[in-house]
Design an enzyme around this catalytic site. Structure first.
Site, PDB file in Angstrom:
ATOM      1  N   ALA A  54      -7.110   4.949   9.344  1.00  0.00           N
ATOM      2  CA  ALA A  54      -6.852   3.884   8.498  1.00  0.00           C
ATOM      3  C   ALA A  54      -5.426   3.269   8.730  1.00  0.00           C
ATOM      4  CB  ALA A  54      -7.026   4.412   6.949  1.00  0.00           C
ATOM      5  N   ALA A  55      -4.877   3.749   9.773  1.00  0.00           N
ATOM      6  CA  ALA A  55      -3.410   3.440   9.802  1.00  0.00           C
ATOM      7  C   ALA A  55      -3.259   2.004   9.893  1.00  0.00           C
ATOM      8  CB  ALA A  55      -2.972   3.972  11.274  1.00  0.00           C
ATOM      9  N   GLY A  56      -4.107   1.048  10.642  1.00  0.00           N
ATOM     10  CA  GLY A  56      -4.104  -0.475  10.479  1.00  0.00           C
ATOM     11  C   GLY A  56      -4.397  -0.906   9.185  1.00  0.00           C
ATOM     12  N   ASP A  57      -5.152  -0.257   8.281  1.00  0.00           N
ATOM     13  CA  ASP A  57      -5.199  -0.806   7.034  1.00  0.00           C
ATOM     14  C   ASP A  57      -4.155  -0.350   5.985  1.00  0.00           C
ATOM     15  OD1 ASP A  57      -7.875  -1.575   7.724  1.00  0.00           O
ATOM     16  OD2 ASP A  57      -8.834   0.303   7.118  1.00  0.00           O
TER      17      ASP A  57
ATOM     18  N   ASP B 243     -16.923   6.837   3.537  1.00  0.00           N
ATOM     19  CA  ASP B 243     -16.634   7.361   5.097  1.00  0.00           C
ATOM     20  C   ASP B 243     -17.329   8.844   4.971  1.00  0.00           C
ATOM     21  OD1 ASP B 243     -15.651   4.973   5.530  1.00  0.00           O
ATOM     22  OD2 ASP B 243     -13.570   5.967   5.618  1.00  0.00           O
TER      23      ASP B 243
END
Length: 306
Positions: free
Chosen positions: A250-253, A14
């Site tokens: 990256a909260a969902g990950d 990233d």
């Protein structure tokens, strides 16, 4: 004993620029800060799961370049088994370019690179590892044929499957009926159902429609509003923990990786969701994808403090 979780998915590097606001088309916005971090939905979830307390086997593909070498080194530092992370000698490692605004929201452009060459055959080589796993965790940043093969291998071995359907793309019911837990966000749930999730009733309707296609459990992540969970016995909202967000990249990950750990450890579903909500809340207080994934002791301390 730590549960074994297999994660199959993307590996990226990233390139992050934090800006006061997002640029408009053709506009340059000054005053940015630059960061480089390891990323990719699959890798982010693998790291989150490892730090939350699982033994993780990661199946992915990187390029034979400096980004690929640094990626493999970072996985080893988190104790992730990388025997099935293969190297492509002709295509570079995947790269994501991420803008983060002053409110922690983000926009992402992705060059898939070697992720696009992760084949069903490579997954079949790891069938024995998948069969020994407590759970298989997948996303959609790799070829869909590879995702399908992974799900079928897991179901053949009676291994539960969590599918995070991101980025959004069509998924036929023949695949969904082999998914134990589906974890779309609002955008993905709307894409899969055609229902605009503007009200609580619409959220419930979307979850019920997805369950009608064969999924046992649907968990729709709603950002700061928490999640909505739908099973045969339970249909309810689970609130999130309120924190000051620095970067939601990256909260969902992190949610998916830590949810997998909690479920593999045998936690009740609502307790597993609360555990994952806590980890996701901690993650948004830090910049970056994998750099923001909290360790188990941080999650436990945060939950104890609530």
């Amino acid at each position: 004993m730590k549960p074994l979780i297999t994660v199959i998915g993307s590996s990226n590097v990233d390139l992050i620029v934090k800006l006061p606001r997002f640029p408009k088309p053709g506009e340059t916005v000054l005053g940015g800060q630059f960061y480089k971090a390891q990323g990719g939905k699959g890798a982010n979830q693998a790291v989150a799961a490892a730090r939350a307390g699982a033994n993780v086997c990661f199946i992915s593909r990187v390029g034979n370049d400096d980004f690929g070498k640094s990626t493999l080194l970072s996985y080893s530092k988190d104790g992730i088994t990388i025997d099935h992370v293969s190297v492509d000698n002709t295509i570079p490692t995947g790269v994501a370019v991420i803008y983060v605004d002053a409110h922690g929201e983000n926009t992402i452009g992705l060059a898939e690179g070697a992720n696009a060459t992760l084949t069903p055959e490579q997954v079949r080589r790891a069938a024995s590892v998948i069969s020994l796993s407590k759970l298989l965790l997948l996303q959609l940043e790799i070829p869909f044929e590879t995702v399908k093969e992974s799900i079928l291998l897991a179901r053949k071995a009676n291994v539960p499957v969590i599918l995070n359907p991101a980025p959004a793309q069509p998924i036929d019911s023949e695949i969904l009926k082999n998914v134990s837990i589906l974890t779309p966000n609002e955008i993905e749930a709307e894409f899969l159902t055609g229902i605009s999730l503007t009200t609580d009733d619409a959220i419930k309707h979307a979850a019920q429609q997805l369950r009608s296609r064969g999924v046992h459990t649907v968990i729709i992540t709603l950002g700061s509003r928490g999640v909505y969970v739908s099973t045969e016995r339970e249909n309810l909202f689970v609130p999130s923990f309120q924190v000051e967000a620095a970067d939601t990249t990256a909260a969902g990950d992190v949610f998916n990786g830590t949810l997998a750990v909690a479920i593999a450890e045998g936690k009740k579903l609502i307790d597993a969701i609360r555990f994952a909500n806590a980890a996701a809340a901690l993650s948004v207080t830090k910049l970056g994808a994998q750099t923001s994934a909290p360790r188990r002791e941080e999650i436990d301390e945060f939950l104890f403090s609530q």
